[in-house]
Scaffold this motif. Sequence first.
Motif, PDB file in Angstrom:
ATOM      1  N   VAL A   1       0.858  -1.188   0.000  1.00 45.49           N
ATOM      2  CA  VAL A   1       0.000   0.000   0.000  1.00 45.49           C
ATOM      3  C   VAL A   1       0.890   1.232   0.000  1.00 45.49           C
ATOM      4  O   VAL A   1       1.891   1.291   0.728  1.00 45.49           O
ATOM      5  CB  VAL A   1      -0.928   0.018   1.227  1.00 45.49           C
ATOM      6  N   VAL A   2       0.522   2.227  -0.801  1.00 46.42           N
ATOM      7  CA  VAL A   2       1.275   3.483  -0.809  1.00 46.42           C
ATOM      8  C   VAL A   2       0.302   4.653  -0.847  1.00 46.42           C
ATOM      9  O   VAL A   2      -0.729   4.602  -1.524  1.00 46.42           O
ATOM     10  CB  VAL A   2       2.251   3.547  -2.008  1.00 46.42           C
ATOM     11  N   ASP A   3       0.611   5.693  -0.090  1.00 49.06           N
ATOM     12  CA  ASP A   3      -0.165   6.936  -0.081  1.00 49.06           C
ATOM     13  C   ASP A   3       0.780   8.033   0.397  1.00 49.06           C
ATOM     14  O   ASP A   3       1.767   7.755   1.081  1.00 49.06           O
ATOM     15  CB  ASP A   3      -1.379   6.814   0.847  1.00 49.06           C
ATOM     16  N   ASP A   4       0.465   9.275   0.033  1.00 52.34           N
ATOM     17  CA  ASP A   4       1.313  10.379   0.479  1.00 52.34           C
ATOM     18  C   ASP A   4       0.828  10.975   1.794  1.00 52.34           C
ATOM     19  O   ASP A   4       1.377  11.979   2.265  1.00 52.34           O
ATOM     20  CB  ASP A   4       1.419  11.459  -0.604  1.00 52.34           C
TER      21      ASP A   4
ATOM     22  N   ASP B   1      -0.845   4.074   7.244  1.00 52.46           N
ATOM     23  CA  ASP B   1      -0.402   3.694   8.589  1.00 52.46           C
ATOM     24  C   ASP B   1      -0.371   2.170   8.655  1.00 52.46           C
ATOM     25  O   ASP B   1      -1.400   1.516   8.448  1.00 52.46           O
ATOM     26  CB  ASP B   1      -1.386   4.253   9.613  1.00 52.46           C
ATOM     27  N   PRO B   2       0.784   1.571   8.929  1.00 55.14           N
ATOM     28  CA  PRO B   2       0.855   0.103   8.977  1.00 55.14           C
ATOM     29  C   PRO B   2      -0.171  -0.528   9.914  1.00 55.14           C
ATOM     30  O   PRO B   2      -0.611  -1.658   9.671  1.00 55.14           O
ATOM     31  CB  PRO B   2       2.287  -0.153   9.461  1.00 55.14           C
ATOM     32  N   ALA B   3      -0.581   0.193  10.938  1.00 59.63           N
ATOM     33  CA  ALA B   3      -1.578  -0.358  11.865  1.00 59.63           C
ATOM     34  C   ALA B   3      -2.923  -0.562  11.182  1.00 59.63           C
ATOM     35  O   ALA B   3      -3.716  -1.415  11.617  1.00 59.63           O
ATOM     36  CB  ALA B   3      -1.732   0.569  13.074  1.00 59.63           C
ATOM     37  N   ARG B   4      -3.202   0.204  10.132  1.00 64.21           N
ATOM     38  CA  ARG B   4      -4.461   0.041   9.398  1.00 64.21           C
ATOM     39  C   ARG B   4      -4.402  -1.143   8.438  1.00 64.21           C
ATOM     40  O   ARG B   4      -5.445  -1.603   7.970  1.00 64.21           O
ATOM     41  CB  ARG B   4      -4.785   1.310   8.585  1.00 64.21           C
ATOM     42  N   PHE B   5      -3.196  -1.588   8.103  1.00 62.16           N
ATOM     43  CA  PHE B   5      -3.024  -2.636   7.095  1.00 62.16           C
ATOM     44  C   PHE B   5      -2.156  -3.768   7.650  1.00 62.16           C
ATOM     45  O   PHE B   5      -1.040  -4.010   7.157  1.00 62.16           O
ATOM     46  CB  PHE B   5      -2.400  -2.052   5.831  1.00 62.16           C
ATOM     47  N   PRO B   6      -2.639  -4.487   8.646  1.00 57.30           N
ATOM     48  CA  PRO B   6      -1.811  -5.532   9.268  1.00 57.30           C
ATOM     49  C   PRO B   6      -1.484  -6.691   8.340  1.00 57.30           C
ATOM     50  O   PRO B   6      -0.521  -7.426   8.594  1.00 57.30           O
ATOM     51  CB  PRO B   6      -2.663  -5.986  10.458  1.00 57.30           C
ATOM     52  N   THR B   7      -2.269  -6.885   7.262  1.00 54.38           N
ATOM     53  CA  THR B   7      -2.010  -8.002   6.348  1.00 54.38           C
ATOM     54  C   THR B   7      -1.129  -7.605   5.168  1.00 54.38           C
ATOM     55  O   THR B   7      -0.795  -8.454   4.344  1.00 54.38           O
ATOM     56  CB  THR B   7      -3.336  -8.571   5.813  1.00 54.38           C
ATOM     57  N   ALA B   8      -0.760  -6.321   5.076  1.00 53.68           N
ATOM     58  CA  ALA B   8       0.110  -5.871   3.979  1.00 53.68           C
ATOM     59  C   ALA B   8       1.558  -6.205   4.299  1.00 53.68           C
ATOM     60  O   ALA B   8       1.989  -6.117   5.449  1.00 53.68           O
ATOM     61  CB  ALA B   8      -0.048  -4.375   3.754  1.00 53.68           C
TER      62      ALA B   8
ATOM     63  N   ARG C   1       3.974  -4.444   3.095  1.00 53.83           N
ATOM     64  CA  ARG C   1       4.649  -3.162   3.194  1.00 53.83           C
ATOM     65  C   ARG C   1       3.635  -2.034   3.034  1.00 53.83           C
ATOM     66  O   ARG C   1       2.706  -2.132   2.242  1.00 53.83           O
ATOM     67  CB  ARG C   1       5.736  -3.036   2.123  1.00 53.83           C
ATOM     68  N   VAL C   2       3.816  -0.976   3.807  1.00 46.94           N
ATOM     69  CA  VAL C   2       2.993   0.223   3.688  1.00 46.94           C
ATOM     70  C   VAL C   2       3.947   1.405   3.597  1.00 46.94           C
ATOM     71  O   VAL C   2       4.733   1.647   4.519  1.00 46.94           O
ATOM     72  CB  VAL C   2       2.034   0.384   4.891  1.00 46.94           C
TER      73      VAL C   2
END
Length: 284
Positions: free
Chosen positions: A133-136, A142-149, A151-152
């Motif tokens: 996941v990438v965003d500016d 926030d890695p906490a929002r995407f625990p299954t990713a 990389r964030v």
Amino acid sequence: MTSLFGAIDLALARGEAVALVTIVRAQGSTPQRVGARMLVHEDGRTLGTIGGGCYEQDALGKARLALQTGRPTLAHYDLNDDFAEEQGLICGGQMDVFIDPIAPTPRVCIIGAGHVGYHTAHLAANVGFRVVVVDDRASFADPARFPTAERVDVADIPAWLRTADIGPRDYLVIVTRGHREDLDALRAALDRDTAYVGLIGSRAKIARLCARLAEDGDDASRMARVHAPIGLDLGAVSPEEIAVSIVAELIAHRRGRLQPRTSADEADQARAARPMQWRPPAIR
């Protein structure tokens, strides 16, 4: 020396596909017995052997084809036939060889960590995709929002797309927070060699982005590889439903079942010609 299965692990870790060639039946006099294996890389490199000779070269060719199609195959070799005799083989047996292409787990790069990106990331991971996941915006990426990713990243999106380690098996899902951001991301994405590029938006929005690319001197034909509007037509409305439609399309592409889209009908074309209606940014 790297073992055959160790070589498979290394190739998959690098994002490379390989084909495992295994003798599954041998009858009579054959140069190798059941269980002999050969690993074939996409560039033709091999590890191990199923006995050498012309039939191994034939199996190698079939393995490289299987890597292109993604489909396993069973090859039969009769070492009594003219094919073997011409090569001086005198084994006099028969072999069945199973060729199994092994592809790395596909990776989905979700460009935009808003509402649609959030639900798409979780659903894609649940059905077996690796997720980046990438965003500016740090509050969204926030890695906490995407625990299954896996990389964030917080980064300038076009810059990230131009420099990230993206390969021909990766999927790009563009779901940023606005039209301008989508256009900038699309420009950068079109310069990368990827398996899939999808862009969120209505047909009207897509038509306008294509027109803008043409105005800027970009080759509009490059848009032919973009899946836009992204997702299967499920009538999705909410971010959760849109995520389902997106991931369904990714699955169809992954399994070779995604059908080419037909041209927009007259009603769609009429809608595309209308001024764009404002939509709440929260949907992104």
